[in-house]
Each structure stands twice: as C-alpha cells, then as structure tokens.
Design a protein around this motif. Structure first.
Motif, short mmCIF file in Angstrom:
data_model
loop_
_atom_site.label_atom_id
_atom_site.label_comp_id
_atom_site.label_asym_id
_atom_site.label_seq_id
_atom_site.Cartn_x
_atom_site.Cartn_y
_atom_site.Cartn_z
N ASP A 90 0.87 -1.17 0.00
CA ASP A 90 0.00 0.00 0.00
C ASP A 90 0.91 1.22 0.00
O ASP A 90 1.69 1.43 0.93
N SER A 91 0.85 2.02 -1.05
CA SER A 91 1.79 3.13 -1.23
C SER A 91 1.32 4.43 -0.59
O SER A 91 2.01 5.45 -0.73
N ASP A 92 0.20 4.43 0.10
CA ASP A 92 -0.30 5.67 0.70
C ASP A 92 0.69 6.23 1.72
O ASP A 92 0.95 7.44 1.77
N THR A 93 1.28 5.38 2.54
CA THR A 93 2.24 5.83 3.56
C THR A 93 3.47 6.42 2.90
O THR A 93 3.96 7.49 3.30
N GLN A 94 3.99 5.74 1.87
CA GLN A 94 5.17 6.25 1.18
C GLN A 94 4.85 7.54 0.43
O GLN A 94 5.69 8.46 0.37
N ALA A 95 3.66 7.65 -0.14
CA ALA A 95 3.26 8.88 -0.85
C ALA A 95 3.19 10.05 0.13
O ALA A 95 3.61 11.17 -0.19
N ALA A 96 2.71 9.79 1.33
CA ALA A 96 2.65 10.85 2.35
C ALA A 96 4.06 11.27 2.76
O ALA A 96 4.33 12.47 2.95
N GLU A 97 4.98 10.30 2.88
CA GLU A 97 6.36 10.62 3.23
C GLU A 97 7.01 11.44 2.11
O GLU A 97 7.73 12.40 2.38
N VAL A 98 6.76 11.08 0.85
CA VAL A 98 7.31 11.83 -0.28
C VAL A 98 6.78 13.27 -0.26
O VAL A 98 7.55 14.22 -0.44
N ALA A 99 5.50 13.43 -0.01
CA ALA A 99 4.91 14.78 0.05
C ALA A 99 5.54 15.58 1.19
O ALA A 99 5.82 16.78 1.04
N GLN A 100 5.78 14.92 2.32
CA GLN A 100 6.39 15.59 3.47
C GLN A 100 7.82 16.04 3.12
O GLN A 100 8.22 17.16 3.42
#
Length: 130
Positions: free
Chosen positions: A97-107
């Motif tokens: 699930d890439s939602d966590t990694q996408a949030a980290e990238v945005a951060q």
C-alpha cells in the motif's frame, strides 16, 4: 535290576512318542485352521475409464530455500501467492500500500521547498547587506 531300567526306557520312549504325536497333531490343527477356502469373484467384462488414486503422508522438503525480505515496511495491499507457493525469479509476490510512502514523499517535498525558500531568503539578505 535290568528289568527296572527296561521299563523306565519303555516309559520314556512311550512318553516321547506321545509328545511327538501330540505336537504333530497340534501343528496340523494350527496350520489347517488358518487356511480359508479360496473364493473367486467374477463379473462381466465392461469398458470404462481407469481411475487411479494416490495417497501419501509425510513431510515435503523444498529443493531450495530462499529468504525473502523487504526494503520498506508497510501494509500489504495485494498478495499474489500463498504460503509454500512455487514462484519464479522476477514474479511480483505482493503489492504494498503506497499511501504511507506517498505521504512521506509529500512531506519531504514540502521540507525541500521550505529549505529552498530559506536559501532564497538568506541570498536575499546577503544581497541587501552587500
């Protein structure tokens, strides 16, 4: 004296003979009682499919064992294989699930943008001071 030994020998021979006869009779009874009469079961010839079933018990051991690890941690979104499934090199086993990694990238992108803004402010202050 000789007569007593002869009677004793005859009694001993008679006892041995009776014992041999009893043992032979017992053996014959034991062997003959275990035998059953052979019975044949017949049926008419028919054509049909041959079914074969194999059953076995035991432990299966893999030919090769591979340790599978991940470079990231998170929630698995889709799992394409089950435990003990046969896989080949290059096959996709699971989808994270890439939602966590996408949030980290945005951060991190926001932190980068903030750092660039700080660099621009420092350059502007240096230009004013010079």
């Amino acid at each position: 004296m000789g007569n007593g030994k002869t009677k004793k020998n005859r009694a001993l021979k008679l006892t041995a003979a009776l014992f041999v006869i009893a043992a032979a009779a017992g053996g014959y009874y034991y062997i003959s009682s275990g035998k059953t009469e052979i019975q044949y079961k017949t049926s008419p010839v028919t054509r049909g499919d041959i079914l074969s079933t194999i059953q076995a018990t035991g432990t299966l051991n893999p030919v090769e064992t591979v340790d599978v690890g991940t470079q990231i941690s998170g929630t698995i979104k889709e799992l394409y294989f089950d435990y003990n499934s046969r896989v080949k090199q290059g096959q996709l086993i699971a989808l994270m699930d890439s939602d966590t990694q996408a949030a980290e990238v945005a951060q991190y992108e926001a932190a980068l943008a903030s750092a660039r803004a700080d660099v621009a402010n420092v350059k502007a202050e240096l230009d004013v001071a010079a």
